[in-house]
Design an enzyme around this catalytic site. Structure first.
Site: not given
Ligand code: UT7
Length: 323
Positions: A113, A250, A280
């Protein structure tokens, strides 16, 4: 001093929408639980014949078009992905080929990520060292391919997508009034492997494996680590959190976004949040949010934009950009 200025940006989401209601038919969950605990309402899932490179290519083409550049103008492609089309070669080389770029170099970066922040840091450093003049930085993932669709603790969180930016060398004064990337800060802590990993790979099980996560453990570290990365970025540039025009985090969980902004003192109205619409998306998450805020006119030329991410490894980092 050479600075890396963002001259183009683009993104892409697959067409198929999967709602929380769709997930409630697969696992023991509810729309209410997912919204309350994560802020996610829906995510996009790549088609069966859609690869990570297909998503990435569309984002890359949009970024090049926005920058007014052709593939031949690009010296380097740095692509962040955890879900390459194949174990090798690097998916970046597929993008290079499909863009029609026959010179320069292309490679992948793996930081889950945090991948986009890592790839951005690599691209920025190539430019500042004078080894590249124009760099295409991509973050793209098809996390749906790594999900255990019977694990409600993880399958409700992730989605597929892609985002890209073009970085170009420009002369700066060497102070915070310069346009471009002002700083990047990268961190990792390999002791936290078991909190977030995939239980397979070519070097171990010879299978792709499935994503495994200790959600609460990751959550706890996320707020702490991200806050540190933000404070380091702000301090390194002699700024205050209140100087940040747009915070582009993020997009993992709305509670992490809110908790981090509160902890470091960033006003909620300055936080760009897109997590509700795509969940996500790993390496695509930051550029998806960045593109939305740049396209709708929130982010204006000359403003200070702070990016951050945290993911498996653990890895985490931040980038401060004057747009
Ligand atoms: O990019 C970095 C990667 N990941 C992240 O940043 C994610 C970080 N972690 C999180 O976002 C959160 O920890 C989660 C959203 C994953 C979970 O939220 P939480 O508030 O930490 O919940 P929890 O794991 O403590 O679980 C609370 C309860 C549990 O039930 P019991 O043991 O209290 O009976 C879980 O079994 O919620 C249950 N649960 C669910 N219930 C309904 C877990 N997943 C679900 C679900 N639907 N999908």
């Amino acid at each position: 001093m050479i600075r890396s200025v963002v001259t183009g940006w683009g993104d892409y989401l697959p067409k198929r929408v999967m709602t929380n209601g769709d997930l409630a038919k697969l696992v023991d969950t509810t729309d209410e639980w997912i919204i309350a605990r994560t802020g996610i309402r829906e995510r996009r899932i790549a088609g069966d014949d859609e690869r990570t490179s297909d998503l990435a290519l569309k984002a890359a083409e949009a970024a090049l078009s926005k920058a007014g550049r052709k593939a031949v103008d690009i010296d380097l492609i740095v692509m962040a992905t955890t879900t390459p089309d194949e174990t090798f070669p690097a998916t970046a080389t597929a993008i290079q080929h499909r863009l029609g770029m026959t010179r320069g170099a292309a490679f992948d970066v793996q930081a889950v990520c945090s991948g986009f922040i890592y790839a951005l840091a690599v691209g920025d450093n190539f430019i500042r060292c004078g080894q590249a003049g124009r760099v295409l930085v991509i973050g793209a993932d098809t996390m749906s391919r790594l999900l255990d669709w019977s694990d409600r603790g993880t399958c409700v969180l992730f989605g597929d997508g892609a985002g890209a930016i073009v970085l170009e060398a420009a002369q700066g004064q060497g102070n915070v009034t310069d346009r471009g990337v002002l700083s990047t800060h990268l961190y990792s802590d390999g002791r936290r492997h078991d909190a977030l990993y995939v239980d397979g790979g070519p070097g171990s099980t010879r299978t792709t494996g499935f994503l495994r996560m200790l959600g609460r453990e990751v959550f706890r570290h996320a707020v702490t680590n991200i806050s540190q990365a933000i404070e380091d970025a702000v301090a390194a540039n002699g700024l205050e959190a209140s100087d940040i025009d747009w915070f582009v985090p993020h997009q993992a969980n709305q509670r992490i976004l809110d908790g981090t902004a509160e902890r470091v003192g960033i006003d909620p109205s300055r936080v760009v949040s897109t997590v509700a619409r795509h969940g996500n998306t790993s390496a695509a998450s930051v550029p998806l949010a960045l593109c939305e805020a740049a396209n709708d006119g929130r982010i204006q030329k000359g403003q200070l934009v702070l990016l951050e991410a945290m993911g498996g490894g653990f890895t985490w980092g931040s980038a401060l950009i004057r747009w």
